[in-house]
Design a protein around this motif. Sequence first.
Motif, PDB file in Angstrom:
ATOM      1  N   ARG A  35       4.625 -10.685  -7.834  1.00 22.98           N
ATOM      2  CA  ARG A  35       4.543 -11.123  -6.541  1.00 22.98           C
ATOM      3  C   ARG A  35       3.278  -9.982  -5.911  1.00 22.98           C
ATOM      4  NH1 ARG A  35      10.169 -13.132  -3.768  1.00 22.98           N
ATOM      5  NH2 ARG A  35       9.443 -14.686  -2.945  1.00 22.98           N
ATOM      6  N   PHE A  36       3.286  -8.699  -6.375  1.00 22.12           N
ATOM      7  CA  PHE A  36       2.635  -7.462  -5.727  1.00 22.12           C
ATOM      8  C   PHE A  36       1.581  -7.002  -6.871  1.00 22.12           C
ATOM      9  CE2 PHE A  36       6.051  -7.421  -2.721  1.00 22.12           C
ATOM     10  CZ  PHE A  36       5.575  -7.379  -1.579  1.00 22.12           C
ATOM     11  N   LYS A  37       1.742  -7.182  -8.115  1.00 25.74           N
ATOM     12  CA  LYS A  37       0.786  -6.394  -9.083  1.00 25.74           C
ATOM     13  C   LYS A  37      -0.594  -6.696  -8.813  1.00 25.74           C
ATOM     14  CE  LYS A  37       1.094 -10.098 -12.473  1.00 25.74           C
ATOM     15  NZ  LYS A  37       1.456 -10.421 -14.022  1.00 25.74           N
ATOM     16  N   ASP A  38      -1.034  -7.832  -8.416  1.00 20.55           N
ATOM     17  CA  ASP A  38      -2.331  -7.947  -8.165  1.00 20.55           C
ATOM     18  C   ASP A  38      -2.648  -7.581  -6.868  1.00 20.55           C
ATOM     19  OD1 ASP A  38      -2.728  -9.042 -10.982  1.00 20.55           O
ATOM     20  OD2 ASP A  38      -2.231 -10.981 -10.251  1.00 20.55           O
ATOM     21  N   VAL A  39      -1.798  -7.374  -5.807  1.00 22.70           N
ATOM     22  CA  VAL A  39      -2.404  -6.929  -4.352  1.00 22.70           C
ATOM     23  C   VAL A  39      -1.555  -5.606  -4.135  1.00 22.70           C
ATOM     24  CG1 VAL A  39      -2.842  -9.372  -3.580  1.00 22.70           C
ATOM     25  CG2 VAL A  39      -0.343  -8.389  -3.542  1.00 22.70           C
ATOM     26  N   MET A  40      -1.860  -4.658  -5.194  1.00 26.23           N
ATOM     27  CA  MET A  40      -1.295  -3.566  -4.931  1.00 26.23           C
ATOM     28  C   MET A  40      -2.488  -2.418  -4.617  1.00 26.23           C
ATOM     29  SD  MET A  40       1.526  -1.795  -7.595  1.00 26.23           S
ATOM     30  CE  MET A  40       2.612  -2.846  -7.272  1.00 26.23           C
ATOM     31  N   PHE A  41      -2.211  -1.718  -3.584  1.00 37.48           N
ATOM     32  CA  PHE A  41      -3.270  -0.610  -3.324  1.00 37.48           C
ATOM     33  C   PHE A  41      -2.436   1.009  -3.235  1.00 37.48           C
ATOM     34  CE2 PHE A  41      -4.530  -4.375  -1.572  1.00 37.48           C
ATOM     35  CZ  PHE A  41      -5.691  -4.211  -1.576  1.00 37.48           C
ATOM     36  N   SER A  42      -2.672   1.553  -4.308  1.00 37.04           N
ATOM     37  CA  SER A  42      -1.894   2.809  -4.619  1.00 37.04           C
ATOM     38  C   SER A  42      -2.846   3.957  -4.345  1.00 37.04           C
ATOM     39  CB  SER A  42      -1.465   2.909  -6.094  1.00 37.04           C
ATOM     40  OG  SER A  42      -1.243   4.232  -6.538  1.00 37.04           O
ATOM     41  N   ALA A  86       0.884  -1.180  -0.018  1.00 36.16           N
ATOM     42  CA  ALA A  86       0.191  -0.116  -0.108  1.00 36.16           C
ATOM     43  C   ALA A  86       0.745   1.222  -0.050  1.00 36.16           C
ATOM     44  CB  ALA A  86      -0.893  -0.134   1.180  1.00 36.16           C
ATOM     45  N   SER A  87       0.734   1.920  -1.311  1.00 38.20           N
ATOM     46  CA  SER A  87       1.942   3.166  -1.319  1.00 38.20           C
ATOM     47  C   SER A  87       1.223   4.348  -1.931  1.00 38.20           C
ATOM     48  CB  SER A  87       2.627   2.569  -2.250  1.00 38.20           C
ATOM     49  OG  SER A  87       3.646   3.672  -2.781  1.00 38.20           O
ATOM     50  N   ASN A  88       1.987   5.691  -1.374  1.00 38.18           N
ATOM     51  CA  ASN A  88       1.337   6.751  -1.915  1.00 38.18           C
ATOM     52  C   ASN A  88       1.892   6.821  -3.438  1.00 38.18           C
ATOM     53  OD1 ASN A  88      -0.151   7.736   0.084  1.00 38.18           O
ATOM     54  ND2 ASN A  88       1.342   9.111   0.728  1.00 38.18           N
ATOM     55  N   GLY A  89       2.707   5.902  -3.693  1.00 37.45           N
ATOM     56  CA  GLY A  89       3.261   6.176  -5.172  1.00 37.45           C
ATOM     57  C   GLY A  89       2.392   5.679  -6.338  1.00 37.45           C
ATOM     58  N   ARG A  90       2.698   5.944  -7.428  1.00 38.98           N
ATOM     59  CA  ARG A  90       2.391   5.315  -8.616  1.00 38.98           C
ATOM     60  C   ARG A  90       2.509   3.926  -8.881  1.00 38.98           C
ATOM     61  NH1 ARG A  90       2.700   9.965 -13.329  1.00 38.98           N
ATOM     62  NH2 ARG A  90       1.334  11.707 -12.294  1.00 38.98           N
ATOM     63  N   PRO A  91       1.384   3.072  -9.487  1.00 37.22           N
ATOM     64  CA  PRO A  91       1.806   1.777  -9.968  1.00 37.22           C
ATOM     65  C   PRO A  91       2.965   1.581 -11.043  1.00 37.22           C
ATOM     66  CG  PRO A  91      -0.553   2.014  -9.838  1.00 37.22           C
ATOM     67  CD  PRO A  91      -0.012   3.474  -9.615  1.00 37.22           C
ATOM     68  N   GLU A  92       3.091   2.639 -11.538  1.00 41.83           N
ATOM     69  CA  GLU A  92       4.297   2.847 -12.682  1.00 41.83           C
ATOM     70  C   GLU A  92       5.588   2.771 -11.981  1.00 41.83           C
ATOM     71  OE1 GLU A  92       0.664   5.225 -14.590  1.00 41.83           O
ATOM     72  OE2 GLU A  92       1.634   4.625 -12.590  1.00 41.83           O
TER      73      GLU A  92
END
Length: 211
Positions: free
Chosen positions: A126-133, A106-112
Motif C-alpha cells: 500500500r505504501f511502497k510507491d508513495v513513500m517519502f523518506s 513521509a518518514s525520517n526513517g529508511r525505506p528498509e
Amino acid sequence: MHDLVIFDCDGVLVDSERLTNQVLVDNLARYDLHVSLSECMSLFVGGTMSGVHQQARNLGADLPDDWVEQIYTEVYAALRAGTPLVPGVRNVLQRLETASVPYCVASNGRPEKMQITLGQNGLWDRFKDVMFSAQVMGTAKPDPTLFLTAAQHFGAVRPVVIEDSENGVTAAIRAEMRCLAYASHDDGAGLSALGAEVFTQMSQLPELLGL
C-alpha cells in the motif's frame, strides 16, 4: 475534506518507538551513556539516526564512526522479531480508501526499516510507491520538504499530516499544513503547543478527517 493524508510511520502506523528506543538504551549503555527509556524517547523520537549519533556523542557517548550502521542492524533485528500496527490503523486506511482519499507515508526513517515494519503487517504494497523518506531525499524533519514534496506529487491543495513527534509537527506547521498529532505516550501538550491538534486513540482519526 482533505485531498491527501500524509502519515508518519514510526509511532503512527506501526508501534515501533518503544522497541527502537529500548535498543538505543541498551546500545548506548555499552558506550557509557545511561538513559532511561522515557529519557531516550524524549531525546530522540522523531529524529534521524545520524542525529542521534551526534547528540549521543555530545552527551558523552564514545560512539564509533560506523555506529549508525551498527544501530540499524540491532534495530532491524528487534523490529523483525515483531512490530505491531498501531491499533485502529487498518480501519483508518480502509475508511480513506472507501472515501477515495489518497494517502502516503513521509518518514525520517529508511525505506528498509519501513519494509520490515509495514511488510510484516501486510501494508508494504500500500505504501511502497508513495513513500517519502528523509534518507532517500537527503532532508529530514523538522525541514518541511518531505511534506511539501508529497503534496506536490499528488497535486494536493488540502493535505493533512498525521504525526507523533515534535520534529514532525514542526515540519507540518512550517509547510502550512494541518497537523493531527497522535499522543500515545503522554498528554501531547508539547505537540499541541507547537500547533497540532492532539488525539489519543486512532479510532478518533476518521471523524477528525471528516470521513
